[in-house]
Design an enzyme around this catalytic site. Structure first.
Site, PDB file in Angstrom:
ATOM      1  CG  HIS A  39       1.257  46.859 -30.893  1.00  0.00           C
ATOM      2  ND1 HIS A  39       0.086  46.530 -31.558  1.00  0.00           N
ATOM      3  CD2 HIS A  39       1.002  48.016 -30.265  1.00  0.00           C
ATOM      4  CE1 HIS A  39      -0.811  47.462 -31.334  1.00  0.00           C
ATOM      5  NE2 HIS A  39      -0.286  48.383 -30.561  1.00  0.00           N
ATOM      6  CB  ILE A  43      -6.352  47.066 -29.051  1.00  0.00           C
ATOM      7  CG1 ILE A  43      -6.181  48.113 -30.149  1.00  0.00           C
ATOM      8  CG2 ILE A  43      -6.981  47.699 -27.806  1.00  0.00           C
ATOM      9  CD1 ILE A  43      -5.275  49.281 -29.806  1.00  0.00           C
ATOM     10  CB  ILE A 201     -13.141  51.370 -22.117  1.00  0.00           C
ATOM     11  CG1 ILE A 201     -12.896  50.133 -22.988  1.00  0.00           C
ATOM     12  CG2 ILE A 201     -11.897  52.272 -22.088  1.00  0.00           C
ATOM     13  CD1 ILE A 201     -12.591  50.433 -24.445  1.00  0.00           C
ATOM     14  CD  GLU A 220     -23.723  56.287 -20.029  1.00  0.00           C
ATOM     15  OE1 GLU A 220     -22.573  55.858 -20.099  1.00  0.00           O
ATOM     16  OE2 GLU A 220     -24.481  56.388 -21.026  1.00  0.00           O
ATOM     17  CB  VAL A 289     -13.691  51.365 -30.095  1.00  0.00           C
ATOM     18  CG1 VAL A 289     -12.928  51.553 -28.806  1.00  0.00           C
ATOM     19  CG2 VAL A 289     -14.510  50.085 -30.042  1.00  0.00           C
ATOM     20  CG  HIS A 462     -19.671  24.684   1.699  1.00  0.00           C
ATOM     21  ND1 HIS A 462     -20.349  25.884   1.739  1.00  0.00           N
ATOM     22  CD2 HIS A 462     -19.186  24.475   2.955  1.00  0.00           C
ATOM     23  CE1 HIS A 462     -20.302  26.369   2.975  1.00  0.00           C
ATOM     24  NE2 HIS A 462     -19.599  25.536   3.729  1.00  0.00           N
TER      25      HIS A 462
HETATM   26  C1  LIG Z   1      -8.812  49.780 -22.461  1.00  0.00           C
HETATM   27  C2  LIG Z   1      -9.414  48.555 -23.063  1.00  0.00           C
HETATM   28  C3  LIG Z   1      -9.724  47.469 -22.266  1.00  0.00           C
HETATM   29  C4  LIG Z   1     -10.294  46.344 -22.824  1.00  0.00           C
HETATM   30  N1  LIG Z   1     -10.580  45.277 -22.022  1.00  0.00           N
HETATM   31  C5  LIG Z   1     -11.144  44.176 -22.545  1.00  0.00           C
HETATM   32  C6  LIG Z   1     -11.424  43.056 -21.744  1.00  0.00           C
HETATM   33  O1  LIG Z   1     -11.171  43.049 -20.539  1.00  0.00           O
HETATM   34  N2  LIG Z   1     -11.970  41.960 -22.336  1.00  0.00           N
HETATM   35  C7  LIG Z   1     -12.261  41.926 -23.678  1.00  0.00           C
HETATM   36  O2  LIG Z   1     -12.752  40.918 -24.168  1.00  0.00           O
HETATM   37  N3  LIG Z   1     -12.000  42.981 -24.471  1.00  0.00           N
HETATM   38  C8  LIG Z   1     -11.447  44.089 -23.938  1.00  0.00           C
HETATM   39  N4  LIG Z   1     -11.152  45.150 -24.750  1.00  0.00           N
HETATM   40  C9  LIG Z   1     -11.478  45.050 -26.189  1.00  0.00           C
HETATM   41  C10 LIG Z   1     -10.406  44.238 -26.926  1.00  0.00           C
HETATM   42  O3  LIG Z   1      -9.146  44.840 -26.736  1.00  0.00           O
HETATM   43  C11 LIG Z   1     -10.750  44.170 -28.393  1.00  0.00           C
HETATM   44  O4  LIG Z   1     -12.052  43.657 -28.540  1.00  0.00           O
HETATM   45  C12 LIG Z   1      -9.779  43.256 -29.126  1.00  0.00           C
HETATM   46  O5  LIG Z   1      -8.463  43.736 -29.041  1.00  0.00           O
HETATM   47  C13 LIG Z   1     -10.178  43.133 -30.598  1.00  0.00           C
HETATM   48  O6  LIG Z   1      -9.291  42.283 -31.227  1.00  0.00           O
HETATM   49  P1  LIG Z   1      -9.031  42.367 -32.796  1.00  0.00           P
HETATM   50  O7  LIG Z   1      -8.134  41.207 -33.102  1.00  0.00           O
HETATM   51  O8  LIG Z   1     -10.298  42.479 -33.527  1.00  0.00           O
HETATM   52  O9  LIG Z   1      -8.257  43.751 -33.026  1.00  0.00           O
HETATM   53  P2  LIG Z   1      -7.067  44.513 -32.296  1.00  0.00           P
HETATM   54  O10 LIG Z   1      -6.712  43.917 -31.006  1.00  0.00           O
HETATM   55  O11 LIG Z   1      -7.450  45.946 -32.316  1.00  0.00           O
HETATM   56  O12 LIG Z   1      -5.842  44.286 -33.270  1.00  0.00           O
HETATM   57  C14 LIG Z   1      -5.817  44.798 -34.568  1.00  0.00           C
HETATM   58  C15 LIG Z   1      -4.394  44.815 -35.067  1.00  0.00           C
HETATM   59  O13 LIG Z   1      -4.397  45.121 -36.445  1.00  0.00           O
HETATM   60  C16 LIG Z   1      -3.278  45.940 -36.756  1.00  0.00           C
HETATM   61  N5  LIG Z   1      -3.597  46.649 -38.002  1.00  0.00           N
HETATM   62  C17 LIG Z   1      -4.614  47.497 -38.229  1.00  0.00           C
HETATM   63  N6  LIG Z   1      -4.606  47.906 -39.503  1.00  0.00           N
HETATM   64  C18 LIG Z   1      -3.553  47.298 -40.110  1.00  0.00           C
HETATM   65  C19 LIG Z   1      -3.020  47.326 -41.417  1.00  0.00           C
HETATM   66  N7  LIG Z   1      -3.572  48.046 -42.396  1.00  0.00           N
HETATM   67  N8  LIG Z   1      -1.918  46.582 -41.669  1.00  0.00           N
HETATM   68  C20 LIG Z   1      -1.337  45.833 -40.695  1.00  0.00           C
HETATM   69  N9  LIG Z   1      -1.804  45.773 -39.445  1.00  0.00           N
HETATM   70  C21 LIG Z   1      -2.902  46.493 -39.152  1.00  0.00           C
HETATM   71  C22 LIG Z   1      -3.181  46.844 -35.533  1.00  0.00           C
HETATM   72  O14 LIG Z   1      -1.876  47.395 -35.411  1.00  0.00           O
HETATM   73  C23 LIG Z   1      -3.527  45.869 -34.409  1.00  0.00           C
HETATM   74  O15 LIG Z   1      -2.356  45.289 -33.865  1.00  0.00           O
HETATM   75  C24 LIG Z   1     -10.559  46.293 -24.216  1.00  0.00           C
HETATM   76  C25 LIG Z   1     -10.234  47.380 -25.028  1.00  0.00           C
HETATM   77  C26 LIG Z   1      -9.670  48.483 -24.462  1.00  0.00           C
HETATM   78  C27 LIG Z   1      -9.313  49.633 -25.356  1.00  0.00           C
END
Ligand SMILES: Cc1cc2nc3c(=O)[nH]c(=O)nc-3n(C[C@H](O)[C@H](O)[C@H](O)COP(=O)(O)OP(=O)(O)OC[C@H]3O[C@@H](n4cnc5c(N)ncnc54)[C@H](O)[C@@H]3O)c2cc1C
Length: 483
Positions: A39, A43, A201, A220, A289, A462
């Site tokens: 997607h 995440i 989280i 915790e 994670v 203010h």
């Molecule tokens: C419940 C929750 C709440 C969160 N709230 C916050 C928040 O409020 N603020 C904040 O800053 N962070 C928050 N985070 C953390 C944040 O979601 C992550 O830090 C962020 O999504 C990381 O981004 P990224 O681009 O590194 O990876 P991701 O967002 O994890 O994206 C990685 C993508 O790579 C794709 N992928 C993986 N392997 C392959 C492959 N081999 N081939 C093709 N595609 C692949 C996956 O499908 C995915 O779409 C939260 C996380 C969670 C779980």
């Protein structure tokens, strides 16, 4: 759209790290493609930052509805929550933004390659049909998706993100033991929950479910909840959560989970060795994670990893020429804004863009959107003292701020930490309403290496909550005005 076989930059993963990097890469004139197996938006958009904030917004409005009387308002009948509608709204928000990423890729002429990528040799990937079963039919891979094949690029950036960590013996099963995936889309409202882990989280879900009426117990391992936060801020947040009826057990661990047909019993062992058995409908496992480093062909290429993450230099380079990593897969802090920033730095360095400098991790803010909210940047008081630094600490309580009182949000604190010698702001920590919006003021200040004097000379509007930021600075220097 016809996909090319060769690109300047290929990014694997379209989370906030990957898609922002792709946009910047295209802006810099590099022929760019992004590979995604599941997607757009990763995440963050689909299962993290955004849908949780939509859930928490529903909880916030529910809370205000329940407290309408405090504001002189009457709601006829009883305000009630329809969890399916709450989840539907959250998924709708996520779907809307997911579609927006597709638009941004097109607009910036970034090719989207659908499928699962694996490094086959330096500078080459093979994309095959995704093996990952989607969590739900929403935000699906488009029908006309193209991707399977072999592609080459001068530069390949891993942005594959992370997934929930599991404790041995307490592995999530999707039914009774949830990860954030299941906790985001409950089919019905659980009456009671144990939340294992009180990081951002865990606490956000604990806050959501408690506000929606569930009995919530947080367990915790460390002495404080939200252990990375300043201890004083964490203690204030804890007091507020407990006032709301949340049960919090610190210095304790879940050692075992017994499962019944529709409930769990968690064995919670405290540091004195006593075991308390807590029965609840569900357990949310929120113990951190881990990076998605598997099945990427890293071993064959000899890519260095450490504790589940790819090892990089300050510009995202791995030990293999032409291969980079950014975002969650490249290590903590695992935050969306860190992923984006790291990606931009990485691709600007690739393009030899002038003035690129490494990410300063100590200036990355952290926000938790629980009720009350928590936000921080820089050193905690304990960390600053541990480093042997002489410091000045300022504090200003919400109850002394006119806007906070007008809002009915009197609980909270703004705390600032300065280097005594230089007057430089080295840490800011907040708990209370809207602090996740306020913190950026201090982030800018820290980036500009602002001193106490410059902050004191700054005029704050203010009445705003932001006035507490100035008062906290004044307090550090014995010059507080409104207290
Ligand atoms: C419940 C929750 C709440 C969160 N709230 C916050 C928040 O409020 N603020 C904040 O800053 N962070 C928050 N985070 C953390 C944040 O979601 C992550 O830090 C962020 O999504 C990381 O981004 P990224 O681009 O590194 O990876 P991701 O967002 O994890 O994206 C990685 C993508 O790579 C794709 N992928 C993986 N392997 C392959 C492959 N081999 N081939 C093709 N595609 C692949 C996956 O499908 C995915 O779409 C939260 C996380 C969670 C779980």
């Amino acid at each position: 759209m016809v996909l090319a076989n060769n690109y300047d930059v290929i990014i694997i993963g379209s989370g906030p790290g990957g898609y922002v990097t792709a946009i910047r890469s295209a802006q810099l004139g590099l022929k760019t493609a992004i590979v995604e197996r599941e997607h757009l938006g990763g995440i963050c958009l689909n299962w993290g930052c955004i849908p949780t904030k939509a859930l928490l917004r529903s909880a916030e409005i529910f809370h205000y509805g329940q407290h309408a009387k405090d504001y002189g308002l009457t709601i006829e009948g009883k305000i009630s929550a329809d969890i399916n509608a709450v989840v539907k709204r959250s998924r709708g928000v996520s779907a809307q933004l997911n579609a927006g990423i597709g638009f941004l890729m097109k607009k910036n002429k970034v090719d989207v390659i659908w499928g699962e990528a694996k490094l086959s040799k330096p500078g080459e990937i093979v994309v095959s049909k995704t093996s990952k079963k989607p969590m739900e039919p929403q935000n699906p891979v488009p029908k006309n998706a193209q991707g399977e094949g072999t592609y080459t690029a001068k530069h390949i950036i891993l942005a594959t993100g992370a997934r929930p960590r599991a404790l041995p013996g307490i592995e999530p099963d999707g039914k009774l033991i949830w990860t954030y995936f299941e906790a985001m889309i409950p089919p019905e409202m659980p009456k009671s929950l144990v939340v294992m882990g009180s990081g951002a989280i865990g606490i956000e879900f604990a806050s959501f479910y408690r506000t929606m009426g569930a009995e919530v117990t947080v367990v915790e391992l460390l002495p404080n909840i939200m252990p990375v936060e300043d201890a004083e801020i964490s203690a204030i947040a804890r007091k507020q959560f407990e006032k709301q009826g949340m049960k919090i057990i610190t210095e304790a661990k879940v050692t075992k989970v017994e499962k019944a047909a529709n409930s769990i019993t968690a064995h919670v062992e405290t540091k004195d060795g006593k075991v308390e058995k807590i029965t609840a409908d569900r357990l949310i496992s929120a113990v951190g994670v881990q990076g998605n480093i598997e099945n990427l062909g890293l071993e064959a290429l000899g890519v260095k990893t450490d504790r589940g993450c790819v090892v990089i230099d300050s510009y995202g380079k791995t030990n293999v020429p032409g291969l980079y990593a950014i975002g969650d897969v490249a290590g903590p802090p695992m935050l969306a804004h860190k992923a984006e920033h790291e990606g931009v730095i990485c691709v600007e360095k690739i393009a030899n863009f002038p003035g690129v400098h490494p990410l300063e991790k100590d200036k990355i803010p952290g926000c938790t959107y629980c009720h009350p909210q928590v936000a921080s940047v820089g050193l905690t008081e304990a960390k600053a003292r541990e480093g042997g630094r002489e410091i000045r600490v300022g504090r200003y309580p919400f109850i002394a701020n006119g806007k906070a009182v007008a809002l009915g949000e009197e609980q909270g604190l703004v705390k600032t930490i300065f280097d005594k010698k230089t007057g430089q702001l080295i840490g800011a920590h907040m708990v209370g309403a809207e602090v996740t919006e306020l913190i950026q003021g201090f982030v800018v200040a820290m980036n500009l290496e602002t001193t106490e004097e410059e902050l004191m000379h700054t005029v704050f509007p203010h009445p705003t909550l932001s006035e507490m930021m100035k008062e906290s600075v004044l307090d550090a220097y014995g010059r507080v005005l409104n207290a």
